[in-house]
Design an enzyme around this catalytic site. Structure first.
Site, PDB file in Angstrom:
ATOM      1  N   GLU A 119       2.513 -39.832  45.463  1.00 27.58           N
ATOM      2  CA  GLU A 119       1.248 -39.512  44.800  1.00 27.58           C
ATOM      3  C   GLU A 119       0.344 -40.747  44.722  1.00 27.58           C
ATOM      4  O   GLU A 119      -0.869 -40.651  44.959  1.00 27.58           O
ATOM      5  CB  GLU A 119       1.529 -38.946  43.403  1.00 27.58           C
ATOM      6  CG  GLU A 119       2.213 -37.580  43.470  1.00 27.58           C
ATOM      7  CD  GLU A 119       2.675 -37.044  42.116  1.00 27.58           C
ATOM      8  OE1 GLU A 119       3.258 -35.942  42.103  1.00 27.58           O
ATOM      9  OE2 GLU A 119       2.466 -37.707  41.083  1.00 27.58           O
TER      10      GLU A 119
ATOM     11  N   TYR B  22      -0.997 -30.641  45.104  1.00 28.23           N
ATOM     12  CA  TYR B  22      -0.182 -29.638  44.414  1.00 28.23           C
ATOM     13  C   TYR B  22       0.546 -28.709  45.396  1.00 28.23           C
ATOM     14  O   TYR B  22       0.950 -27.614  45.010  1.00 28.23           O
ATOM     15  CB  TYR B  22      -1.038 -28.829  43.450  1.00 28.23           C
ATOM     16  CG  TYR B  22      -1.269 -29.519  42.111  1.00 28.23           C
ATOM     17  CD1 TYR B  22      -0.198 -29.850  41.279  1.00 28.23           C
ATOM     18  CD2 TYR B  22      -2.544 -29.818  41.663  1.00 28.23           C
ATOM     19  CE1 TYR B  22      -0.390 -30.465  40.049  1.00 28.23           C
ATOM     20  CE2 TYR B  22      -2.752 -30.432  40.426  1.00 28.23           C
ATOM     21  CZ  TYR B  22      -1.663 -30.751  39.628  1.00 28.23           C
ATOM     22  OH  TYR B  22      -1.858 -31.350  38.402  1.00 28.23           O
TER      23      TYR B  22
ATOM     24  N   ASN C 108      -4.478 -28.840  30.702  1.00 29.74           N
ATOM     25  CA  ASN C 108      -3.601 -29.601  29.800  1.00 29.74           C
ATOM     26  C   ASN C 108      -3.781 -31.114  29.923  1.00 29.74           C
ATOM     27  O   ASN C 108      -2.866 -31.880  29.654  1.00 29.74           O
ATOM     28  CB  ASN C 108      -2.146 -29.160  29.991  1.00 29.74           C
ATOM     29  CG  ASN C 108      -1.672 -29.381  31.408  1.00 29.74           C
ATOM     30  OD1 ASN C 108      -2.396 -29.921  32.236  1.00 29.74           O
ATOM     31  ND2 ASN C 108      -0.438 -28.980  31.687  1.00 29.74           N
TER      32      ASN C 108
ATOM     33  N   LYS D 184      -7.314 -35.059  33.686  1.00 25.70           N
ATOM     34  CA  LYS D 184      -7.820 -33.860  34.358  1.00 25.70           C
ATOM     35  C   LYS D 184      -9.249 -33.517  33.913  1.00 25.70           C
ATOM     36  O   LYS D 184      -9.751 -34.068  32.926  1.00 25.70           O
ATOM     37  CB  LYS D 184      -6.855 -32.702  34.084  1.00 25.70           C
ATOM     38  CG  LYS D 184      -5.461 -32.904  34.694  1.00 25.70           C
ATOM     39  CD  LYS D 184      -4.569 -31.682  34.464  1.00 25.70           C
ATOM     40  CE  LYS D 184      -3.196 -31.861  35.086  1.00 25.70           C
ATOM     41  NZ  LYS D 184      -2.351 -30.644  34.905  1.00 25.70           N
TER      42      LYS D 184
ATOM     43  N   HIS E  92      -1.849 -35.245  34.176  1.00 24.26           N
ATOM     44  CA  HIS E  92      -0.731 -35.116  35.121  1.00 24.26           C
ATOM     45  C   HIS E  92       0.073 -36.404  35.089  1.00 24.26           C
ATOM     46  O   HIS E  92      -0.509 -37.498  34.992  1.00 24.26           O
ATOM     47  CB  HIS E  92      -1.242 -34.902  36.551  1.00 24.26           C
ATOM     48  CG  HIS E  92      -0.165 -35.128  37.583  1.00 24.26           C
ATOM     49  ND1 HIS E  92       0.704 -34.133  37.963  1.00 24.26           N
ATOM     50  CD2 HIS E  92       0.221 -36.248  38.256  1.00 24.26           C
ATOM     51  CE1 HIS E  92       1.583 -34.641  38.834  1.00 24.26           C
ATOM     52  NE2 HIS E  92       1.296 -35.921  39.037  1.00 24.26           N
TER      53      HIS E  92
END
Ligand code: ADP
Ligand code: MG
Length: 140
Positions: A128, A51, A114, A11, A117
């Site tokens: 995905e 998302y 965080n 991320k 993913h």
């Protein structure tokens, strides 16, 4: 256990801190193989589609803004039980709850920022992966 593929994103908080190599080292040390990888800057539409399952959650807007705030590295990981294996080495969503040695314990800044993913099921992994990679970009 069967050889599987899972989808991973490093991320924007991770790319901003130059952690691509450090996180990839944790991934490779776990036995997972990085069989596809590219650095991209997601569009708002791509992030909202990715998302969509969270669109009713209170943090959805914040999450999309974060995911488009800088470059990300999208990856396909391959190995025995790859979906679960990657969830194990990622650690809990909230780094304060993540186990020692996990990517999120080592590197995540907060529950939102965080660092990584990982797909939560084989079905979602397929969906995905197909959103970001064509078949000939994945070389196992
Ligand atoms: P995971 O990434 O561990 O599968 P979720 O699917 O529940 O976690 O959430 C997707 C992402 O949304 C998280 O990785 C995190 O970036 C963000 N997120 C989850 N919960 C919160 C929260 N309470 N506040 C802000 N962002 C959150
Ligand atoms: Mg999730």
């Amino acid at each position: 256990m069967a050889i599987e593929r899972t989808f991973s994103i490093l991320k924007p908080d991770a790319t901003a801190r130059n952690l691509t190599g450090a996180i990839n080292a944790v991934i490779e040390k776990s036995g997972l193989r990085i069989v596809a990888q590219k650095r991209i800057h997601m569009s708002r539409r791509e992030a909202e589609t990715f998302y969509a399952v969270h669109k009713e959650r209170p943090f959805f807007g914040e999450l999309v803004d974060f995911m488009i705030s800088g470059p990300v590295v999208v990856q396909v990981l391959e190995g025995e039980g790859a979906v679960l294996r990657y969830r194990e080495i990622m650690g809990a969503t909230n780094p304060e709850s993540a186990a020692d040695g996990t990517i999120r314990k080592l590197y995540a800044k907060s529950i939102g920022e965080n660092s990584v993913h990982g797909s939560d099921s084989q079905d979602n992994a397929k969906i995905e992966i197909a959103q970001f990679f064509s078949g000939n970009e994945i070389v196992g």
